[in-house]
Every structure is written in C-alpha cells, then in structure tokens.
Enzyme design. Sequence first.
Site, PDB file in Angstrom:
ATOM      1  N   SER A   1      64.372  61.918  16.898  1.00 41.78           N
ATOM      2  CA  SER A   1      63.661  62.919  17.690  1.00 41.78           C
ATOM      3  C   SER A   1      62.991  62.230  18.876  1.00 41.78           C
ATOM      4  O   SER A   1      63.071  61.012  19.022  1.00 41.78           O
ATOM      5  CB  SER A   1      62.613  63.611  16.834  1.00 41.78           C
ATOM      6  N   LYS A   2      62.342  63.041  19.679  1.00 45.06           N
ATOM      7  CA  LYS A   2      61.666  62.552  20.886  1.00 45.06           C
ATOM      8  C   LYS A   2      60.744  61.365  20.612  1.00 45.06           C
ATOM      9  O   LYS A   2      60.545  60.523  21.480  1.00 45.06           O
ATOM     10  CB  LYS A   2      60.823  63.694  21.465  1.00 45.06           C
ATOM     11  N   ARG A   3      60.170  61.347  19.427  1.00 45.70           N
ATOM     12  CA  ARG A   3      59.268  60.245  19.091  1.00 45.70           C
ATOM     13  C   ARG A   3      59.963  58.891  19.217  1.00 45.70           C
ATOM     14  O   ARG A   3      59.334  57.871  19.431  1.00 45.70           O
ATOM     15  CB  ARG A   3      58.778  60.373  17.639  1.00 45.70           C
TER      16      ARG A   3
END
Length: 470
Positions: free
Chosen positions: A238-240
Amino acid sequence: MTVRTRFAPSPTGHLHIGSVRTALYAWLLARHHGGEYILRIEDTDRERSTQEAIDAILDGLSWLGIDADEGPVYQSRRFDRHAEVLQRLLDQDLAYRCYCSREEIDAMRAEAQAKGLKPRYDGRCRDGSRARDDVAPVVRFKNPLEGQVVVDDLVKGRITFNNAELDDLILARSDGSPTYNFVVVVDDTDMRISHVVRGDDHLNNTPRQINLFRALRTEPPAFAHLPMIHGPDDTKLSKRHGAVDVLEYRKMGFLPEALLNYLLRLGWSRGDQEIFTLDEMIDLFGLEAVSRSAARFDPLKLLWVNHQHIQSVDAGRLAELLASQLRAQGLDPANGPPLPLTVKALSERSQTVLEMAERANCYYGEFEEFDAKSAKAHLRPVARNALAAVRETLEILETWTEESAQAAVETVADRLELKLGKVAQPLRVALTAKAASPGIGTTLMLVGRERALLRIDRALAYIDARAAGQ
Ligand code: GLU
C-alpha cells in the site's frame, strides 16, 4: 477454444501496480495463445466511480502498452442486460425477492455468532411467502443447498467449498441496482471469457459465481487467482510502502517495459532469468509458472531492472524521454548539447530517466549554487591557479571536442606539475556544481565552451570571496 481474458478494474482511485500485474498476466495469457484480451471498466458503483479514475486506468494501460482487443466496455452501460437476466432468474425460480429488514439480518447474524457458526442468511424468504408491499426487496440467488463446488484453480490448485456454507447471494439491491457478483457473471458469460485472471482476494466469491454460471446454463470459465503483493514488512502493498500508483512510476522515469518486466517476475519465474524483452514475455508466459505464495515488492530490484532496460533501449527513444523529463523540470532541451550525446554519457550511470535528467540539468540550464560539500572540498584558494590556467587554455582551444578538451586539461595539469585530479575536480565542480560527473572531457563537451568559461569565472569569484573570508 479461443483464449479470451479480461481485466476488470473498478475505477475508484488510481491504477495500483498490483492491479497492473493482474492486467499484465491476463494480457500475456491472451497474447501467448493468440487469443483476445478485453478491458471492462466495472463502474457500477456510481458513487465511488469517477471519470478521473477511468482516465488514470486508460492512461496507465496505454503507457504500458497493454492494449485491448475489445473495450473499454463500461459495465454501467449494460444495466438493461443485467436487468433482463435478473428477471429471467426470477421467472425460472432461480432467484427470489427477500423482504428481510436490516434488523432481521443483524439478529440472524448475532444468533449465528452466539452459536459459534458462520453468519449466514438463513433463506427465510426463499419460498416467497413473506412478500409485502411496504418494503422494497433485494433479489437473492437460490444457491444450491447441498453438494460441493470444486474450483480447479490454475494457480492455487483444487479448492472445494460446501454449498451449505454459501450464502444466498444478493443479486440486486433494494433500489434495483445489480451487485458485483451478479454482473461479473453476466458479463463474463456475454463476453465469452475463457480465463478469469484476478487477485486471490476474490477467491471466496468464486464458488458463488460458479453456481450462478451454472444457473445461467453456461460453463464457468477457468480461474487463476493471483497471490497478493506484499511490502517489505509482509503486509499488503500500500501507499505506506511507497508509490503504488502506476503513473507515479512514469513520472519517476521508469521505462514501461522495465516496469512490466519487474511485475512479470513478481510472482512468475523462468529459471533465474531476470530480464525479459516484451516478445520474450509473450513467448514464455504461462500460468503454470505463477507462484502460489505472496510476492514481495522490492523497489531496489525494480530500479536495477529499469537500469538494465535503460542500457539496451533505443537511444533515440531515450533522448525523447530525457527531453520530456527536462521539460518537466522547466528546462529547454534545445538549450544545450544534442540529446543523444547526453544520453550516451549518462545512461550507464542512471537508474531512471528522472535521475538522468537530474544529472543532465546543468547542461541545459544554470544551477543556483555549488553543492556545498563539493565546493568546500574543491573550490579552495589552492585551486585558483589551476582553474585560471585551464580557463586560458580552453578559451583558445581550436576545436571543442571531448578529446581536445580532455587533452587540454591534461596539458595544464602537466605544466603545473599537478595530478590530473587537482585540476579536474575543481573544474568539475565549477562546471556542474557537483564533484561527480562523466569524464572531464565529456563534461566539457556537454557544457559547451561559452558556458564553461562563464562557469569557471563564477568559480574563481567564489574562491576569491572565500579567500577574502566572506
Ligand atoms: N472489479 C473487480 C475488482 O477490481 C474485478 C474482479 C474480477 O476480476 O472479477 O476487484
């Protein structure tokens, strides 16, 4: 049988690189078998679907060269067809209207949980006896009550589900809008899809969909459920973990074929081969070599793969890509050396086209200030003499080529009895603001004489100011 695959994204955000891998595998499967690949935009959720997300999907796929033989087909434009099939299922008693209120469903769930059972709709509206006028019903599928559904997944192997554990799926909501599990089956049937390639987050939907295919009297397609892609910490990517929007990778200067190569290898392998051309990908791809377990996204490996492709890509194309990166930095690619020369000088040391453009910006525009560390180390009063001498020699140099410029710097170093680095390093900082660049002859050739002389003057002034303690 013609192999027909599809990629069916829901346009609710950016195009995630995990979805791109799904699209790539579906596309490669079709291309490998000389079949067809269809793009279907699953925009039935009118609230969450946006035109911006549709554009991002189309833009991303077209940049990557994942071209569709049919489509984009917009699912929302097929509502009449979905309604027609829904009515047919109702007429044939394969579906029924369910009048249960939210409270009833909640109570059912609580009761099942209290008994330690899986929450499940109990089918109380199945026989049609609970019809009423004051409630808008949903439509449910009459899932078979007994028996099993066997999924012979082409990636995961055989998985068996008991019908007794499957809910009576909602086919249409109370406002009449059809649900994902229903429209996906209607559309895959109408589009004669032979292979459904998708993420394994859909695996639980598959037995329900298979029952629905059978109710519609069509043979279900073959299924291939792809394991998820994880980040370095083993949670879903994910974006993390960094950029996941495919268009970000274009901005960051990745080559589309390199991104495809990397995504191909993320969950598929052939011996220890790492670098594949597009033709090889199509030639060699098969579902049998898709990994059964989750893959781990490795940004450093992606950079490495990109670097490999940069070094083999056609120089003209690289020059065009560099030009657009320079423009994105507000620079004019015409205001400097011919781009193929820059590409030749920098491609070996650049992992992305963006990095190449960052190294190249000093050849196409002025830098604001010297890199502090480089200036501190090399633009020192002891270097003044050498810089001034090299300036004089360069000013009157007859021809301005890589070789003549290199020779000129060497001559100055010899004359002053200095090691080449004592002349070349200050000069390099003067010319490019930094202490690292291609060979000094190449650097001079790329900067050009006029700019080189001005920049040496600027460096001399910097040294003087430093000597004066300013
Ligand atoms: N629209 C679904 C998704 O984006 C497609 C699932 C499928 O391929 O059946 O997850």
